[in-house]
Design a protein around this motif. Structure first.
Motif, PDB file in Angstrom:
ATOM      1  N   UNK A 259     -99.559 -34.494  29.064  1.00  0.00           N
ATOM      2  CA  UNK A 259     -98.359 -35.082  29.641  1.00  0.00           C
ATOM      3  C   UNK A 259     -97.599 -34.055  30.471  1.00  0.00           C
ATOM      4  N   UNK A 260     -97.462 -32.836  29.941  1.00  0.00           N
ATOM      5  CA  UNK A 260     -96.756 -31.789  30.684  1.00  0.00           C
ATOM      6  C   UNK A 260     -97.514 -31.437  31.962  1.00  0.00           C
ATOM      7  N   UNK A 261     -98.834 -31.480  31.898  1.00  0.00           N
ATOM      8  CA  UNK A 261     -99.626 -31.201  33.091  1.00  0.00           C
ATOM      9  C   UNK A 261     -99.351 -32.180  34.212  1.00  0.00           C
ATOM     10  N   UNK A 262     -99.074 -33.432  33.852  1.00  0.00           N
ATOM     11  CA  UNK A 262     -98.741 -34.432  34.868  1.00  0.00           C
ATOM     12  C   UNK A 262     -97.341 -34.197  35.444  1.00  0.00           C
ATOM     13  N   UNK A 263     -96.450 -33.738  34.614  1.00  0.00           N
ATOM     14  CA  UNK A 263     -95.074 -33.523  35.054  1.00  0.00           C
ATOM     15  C   UNK A 263     -94.919 -32.206  35.824  1.00  0.00           C
ATOM     16  N   UNK A 264     -95.722 -31.197  35.452  1.00  0.00           N
ATOM     17  CA  UNK A 264     -95.515 -29.846  35.973  1.00  0.00           C
ATOM     18  C   UNK A 264     -96.847 -29.290  36.467  1.00  0.00           C
ATOM     19  N   UNK A 265     -97.130 -29.371  37.752  1.00  0.00           N
ATOM     20  CA  UNK A 265     -98.348 -28.736  38.257  1.00  0.00           C
ATOM     21  C   UNK A 265     -98.358 -27.246  37.939  1.00  0.00           C
ATOM     22  N   UNK A 266     -99.548 -26.712  37.692  1.00  0.00           N
ATOM     23  CA  UNK A 266     -99.674 -25.287  37.373  1.00  0.00           C
ATOM     24  C   UNK A 266     -99.010 -24.458  38.469  1.00  0.00           C
ATOM     25  N   UNK A 267     -98.213 -23.471  38.071  1.00  0.00           N
ATOM     26  CA  UNK A 267     -97.530 -22.612  39.036  1.00  0.00           C
ATOM     27  C   UNK A 267     -98.506 -21.519  39.479  1.00  0.00           C
TER      28      UNK A 267
ATOM     29  N   UNK B 196     -96.554 -24.892  28.980  1.00  0.00           N
ATOM     30  CA  UNK B 196     -97.616 -25.572  29.726  1.00  0.00           C
ATOM     31  C   UNK B 196     -98.422 -24.534  30.527  1.00  0.00           C
ATOM     32  N   UNK B 197     -97.693 -23.592  31.166  1.00  0.00           N
ATOM     33  CA  UNK B 197     -98.346 -22.551  31.961  1.00  0.00           C
ATOM     34  C   UNK B 197     -99.130 -21.588  31.062  1.00  0.00           C
ATOM     35  N   UNK B 198     -98.505 -21.197  29.954  1.00  0.00           N
ATOM     36  CA  UNK B 198     -99.131 -20.219  29.073  1.00  0.00           C
ATOM     37  C   UNK B 198    -100.418 -20.716  28.447  1.00  0.00           C
ATOM     38  N   UNK B 199    -100.418 -21.965  27.974  1.00  0.00           N
ATOM     39  CA  UNK B 199    -101.627 -22.516  27.356  1.00  0.00           C
ATOM     40  C   UNK B 199    -102.730 -22.668  28.398  1.00  0.00           C
ATOM     41  N   UNK B 200    -102.384 -23.116  29.605  1.00  0.00           N
ATOM     42  CA  UNK B 200    -103.393 -23.261  30.660  1.00  0.00           C
ATOM     43  C   UNK B 200    -103.998 -21.912  31.026  1.00  0.00           C
ATOM     44  N   UNK B 201    -103.167 -20.880  31.089  1.00  0.00           N
ATOM     45  CA  UNK B 201    -103.688 -19.544  31.421  1.00  0.00           C
ATOM     46  C   UNK B 201    -104.499 -18.960  30.272  1.00  0.00           C
ATOM     47  N   UNK B 202    -104.112 -19.273  29.041  1.00  0.00           N
ATOM     48  CA  UNK B 202    -104.927 -18.823  27.894  1.00  0.00           C
ATOM     49  C   UNK B 202    -106.309 -19.467  27.963  1.00  0.00           C
TER      50      UNK B 202
ATOM     51  N   UNK C  90     -75.466 -27.218  23.100  1.00  0.00           N
ATOM     52  CA  UNK C  90     -76.653 -28.075  23.177  1.00  0.00           C
ATOM     53  C   UNK C  90     -77.140 -28.216  24.611  1.00  0.00           C
ATOM     54  N   UNK C  91     -76.212 -28.389  25.544  1.00  0.00           N
ATOM     55  CA  UNK C  91     -76.599 -28.499  26.952  1.00  0.00           C
ATOM     56  C   UNK C  91     -77.352 -27.247  27.402  1.00  0.00           C
ATOM     57  N   UNK C  92     -76.822 -26.087  27.075  1.00  0.00           N
ATOM     58  CA  UNK C  92     -77.475 -24.829  27.441  1.00  0.00           C
ATOM     59  C   UNK C  92     -78.813 -24.675  26.731  1.00  0.00           C
ATOM     60  N   UNK C  93     -78.858 -25.051  25.468  1.00  0.00           N
ATOM     61  CA  UNK C  93     -80.098 -24.915  24.690  1.00  0.00           C
ATOM     62  C   UNK C  93     -81.170 -25.871  25.193  1.00  0.00           C
ATOM     63  N   UNK C  94     -80.765 -27.055  25.617  1.00  0.00           N
ATOM     64  CA  UNK C  94     -81.734 -27.983  26.214  1.00  0.00           C
ATOM     65  C   UNK C  94     -82.287 -27.433  27.527  1.00  0.00           C
ATOM     66  N   UNK C  95     -81.459 -26.694  28.275  1.00  0.00           N
ATOM     67  CA  UNK C  95     -81.971 -26.033  29.478  1.00  0.00           C
ATOM     68  C   UNK C  95     -83.013 -24.986  29.111  1.00  0.00           C
ATOM     69  N   UNK C  96     -82.775 -24.252  28.026  1.00  0.00           N
ATOM     70  CA  UNK C  96     -83.770 -23.296  27.537  1.00  0.00           C
ATOM     71  C   UNK C  96     -85.056 -24.027  27.163  1.00  0.00           C
ATOM     72  N   UNK C  97     -84.934 -25.146  26.458  1.00  0.00           N
ATOM     73  CA  UNK C  97     -86.109 -25.917  26.045  1.00  0.00           C
ATOM     74  C   UNK C  97     -86.874 -26.427  27.264  1.00  0.00           C
ATOM     75  N   UNK C  98     -86.167 -26.931  28.275  1.00  0.00           N
ATOM     76  CA  UNK C  98     -86.836 -27.419  29.478  1.00  0.00           C
ATOM     77  C   UNK C  98     -87.640 -26.311  30.138  1.00  0.00           C
ATOM     78  N   UNK C  99     -87.047 -25.132  30.247  1.00  0.00           N
ATOM     79  CA  UNK C  99     -87.758 -23.998  30.832  1.00  0.00           C
ATOM     80  C   UNK C  99     -88.950 -23.603  29.972  1.00  0.00           C
ATOM     81  N   UNK C 100     -88.780 -23.680  28.655  1.00  0.00           N
ATOM     82  CA  UNK C 100     -89.879 -23.329  27.758  1.00  0.00           C
ATOM     83  C   UNK C 100     -91.043 -24.304  27.877  1.00  0.00           C
ATOM     84  N   UNK C 101     -90.745 -25.559  28.174  1.00  0.00           N
ATOM     85  CA  UNK C 101     -91.827 -26.523  28.372  1.00  0.00           C
ATOM     86  C   UNK C 101     -92.661 -26.144  29.597  1.00  0.00           C
ATOM     87  N   UNK C 102     -92.015 -25.656  30.643  1.00  0.00           N
ATOM     88  CA  UNK C 102     -92.762 -25.161  31.801  1.00  0.00           C
ATOM     89  C   UNK C 102     -93.598 -23.952  31.401  1.00  0.00           C
ATOM     90  N   UNK C 103     -92.975 -23.042  30.648  1.00  0.00           N
ATOM     91  CA  UNK C 103     -93.660 -21.808  30.270  1.00  0.00           C
ATOM     92  C   UNK C 103     -94.821 -22.067  29.323  1.00  0.00           C
TER      93      UNK C 103
END
Length: 520
Positions: A485-493, A460-466, A445-458
């Motif tokens: 909400x993700x946009x506030x937490x994660x500025x576009x890379x 957020x980035x993917x939808x903005x680029x689309x 679960x710890x590892x999978x939550x790390x995957x989920x956290x990274x996916x939230x960045x991805x």
């Protein structure tokens, strides 16, 4: 006793009176969102006292009781001289003080205390109210035994880790209290709590049970249930980012395969994607499996969770020490309720289902970052433009890390329960390994939550680029709110930057369940 609470009591209480508890009760206690309160009803008090009084009468009549007038395990043929009987419970937790590995976290430790209290409150363990009250005080004052995570084979229950609970009740070993590691005797004295002197059978009652594995299972189930919902929401984002086909989740399509889990996941995806449905006339009729088959993968976990809940809650609400003391029939019943097979099976199976969801998300990310498969998005989801695009790498390293975390999660899915060993002079010759399975599951679960956290960045980035490539997307209310909400937490890379702090912040949010996702 003069007792001073370290903080205001939570408004809600979980009552321990032998009635059925839920895993949510244990999880709430683990986070200090509610307080533990022993019942004071005359009926409950009588039931607890009847078992202890029955044992006292047996002892007075020179009755032979395993673990009371005999040694433990293979030493059950050793008769204890009457004058030494009071010392025996203290020897049990003393010689089991050989744990190793990390210490359980405060949340895990509170869950262990609550789970053991729930079992003993069934009233068939032959313990006195003083023991139950001492456990209640540890929870109330947040006096947390330092419990090494390793050393249990899951039958006779969690003997070694629970020995640290028994020792602390008696004022020995160490605790975590108010942010510091301190001797138990010192903390109990500070609070005016008298160390417990264990009655006959009480050492066995505390230690000979499944409290550690069951506590960890409660926490694992709650995390897995939230991860299941997050994976569904991330999939919806990724369908949009990939210009995918939302008709893969059609209600009529799923009606012909009557697994409830995939049907629920598909229904959630339909709600999320209802505002932006690609045309049926697109040249690409079928997306790749990690999108098209997402309900089928996530749905396995969705379908399994209710079954796992039943097994975990049955164990939570069981009397699982040995022997069982029947105060009504005045019998001592020798058995094997300490065997953690149901928890072992649930945790071995849950970690498999969770790791498969992590693998699904890893495959979705591999498509998103690859310009050969992401249908017009920049390579590696880089937000850089113009000549600066040449030196920026977007989420290239994030994808590598996600692959590493996923591989490690998948590696952990080998069932722990198949590694039963014969221990203790072949008395414990078939054991459950339930605690190892539960610890494995938490690691997955710890590892999978790390995957989920990274996916939230991805995502957020993917939808903005689309949106940059295809124009403004019409997001449904839930997706729109979460993307904002993700946009506030994660500025576009756009320019390369380290993302580890954002990943850690997202992990904290995931574990605090900060996003409200789908209604039950």
């Amino acid at each position: 006793m003069s007792l001073s609470l370290q903080s205001l009591e939570p408004e809600r209480s979980v009552y321990f009176d032998g009635s059925r508890l839920t895993l949510e009760d244990v999880c709430a206690l683990s986070r200090r969102e509610c307080s533990a309160e022993l019942s004071t009803s005359p009926e409950f008090l009588r039931r607890i006292s009847r078992g202890a009084e029955f044992l006292d009468r047996l002892l007075a009549e020179d009755g032979v009781i395993y673990g009371v007038t005999t040694g433990y395990g293979d030493s059950c043929t050793v008769t204890i001289p009457p004058r030494l009987v009071p010392e025996l419970p203290h020897h049990l937790y003393t010689y089991h003080g050989c744990g190793a590995g990390r210490f359980l976290t405060p949340e895990e430790t509170r869950a262990v205390l609550a789970t053991r209290l729930a079992s003993l409150a069934q009233g068939v363990s032959g313990v006195g109210m003083a023991l139950l009250r001492q456990l209640e005080l540890l929870l109330r004052h947040d006096i947390l035994p330092l419990i090494p995570a390793e050393g249990s084979v899951g039958a006779s229950g969690d003997l070694t880790p629970l020995s640290y609970v028994a020792a602390v009740l008696c004022g020995e070993r160490e605790v975590w209290y108010r942010g510091a590691r301190r001797p138990a005797a010192e903390v109990l004295a500070q609070l005016g709590i008298k160390p417990l002197r264990l009655r006959p059978k009480e050492g066995l009652a505390i230690m000979n049970g499944t409290a550690v594995m069951t506590a960890l299972a409660c926490l694992a189930w709650e995390r897995a249930e939230y991860l299941c919902q997050l994976a569904t929401r991330i999939t919806a984002f990724n369908v949009l980012a990939s210009a995918g086909n939302a008709h893969h989740f059609d209600e009529a399509l799923f009606a012909v395969k009557p697994h409830a889990g995939p049907q629920r996941v598909a229904a959630r995806l339909r709600v999320d994607l209802t505002a932006d449905r690609p045309s049926r006339n697109e040249k690409r009729l079928q997306d790749r499996y990690s999108l098209r088959c997402a309900p089928h993968v996530i749905g396995v976990l969705e379908d399994a969770l209710p079954f796992f809940r039943t097994q975990i809650e049955n164990e939570l609400n069981s009397a699982n020490d040995n022997p069982i003391i029947d105060p009504d029939g005045e019998r001592v019943l020798h058995g094997g309720h300490f065997y953690g097979g149901h928890i072992a099976f649930a945790m071995d199976s849950l970690k498999n289902a969770v790791a498969n969801v992590a693998d699904l998300l890893d495959r979705q990310l591999a498509l998103l970052v690859d310009s050969r498969f992401n249908h017009g998005l920049p390579p590696n989801l880089s937000g850089a433009t113009g000549e600066r695009a040449a030196i920026n790498h977007g989420l290239k390293a994030v994808q590598i890390s996600v692959s590493a975390w996923t591989a490690e999660a998948l590696k952990q899915t080998l069932p722990a329960s198949i590694f039963s060993r014969s221990t203790e002079c072949h008395n414990q010759d078939k054991v459950s390994m339930g605690t190892i399975a539960a610890r494995d599951c938490l690691r997955v679960l710890e590892l999978s939550e790390q995957v989920v956290a990274a996916m939230l960045i991805a995502t957020r980035q993917g939808v903005a680029l689309r949106q940059r490539v295809d124009g403004e997307l019409s997001l449904g209310p839930a997706l729109s709110a979460m993307q904002a909400d993700l946009g506030k937490r994660i500025p576009l890379v756009e320019e390369d930057r380290a993302l580890d702090r954002e990943l850690q912040g997202l992990l904290t949010a995931i574990r605090a369940r900060e996003w409200r996702l789908y209604e039950a």
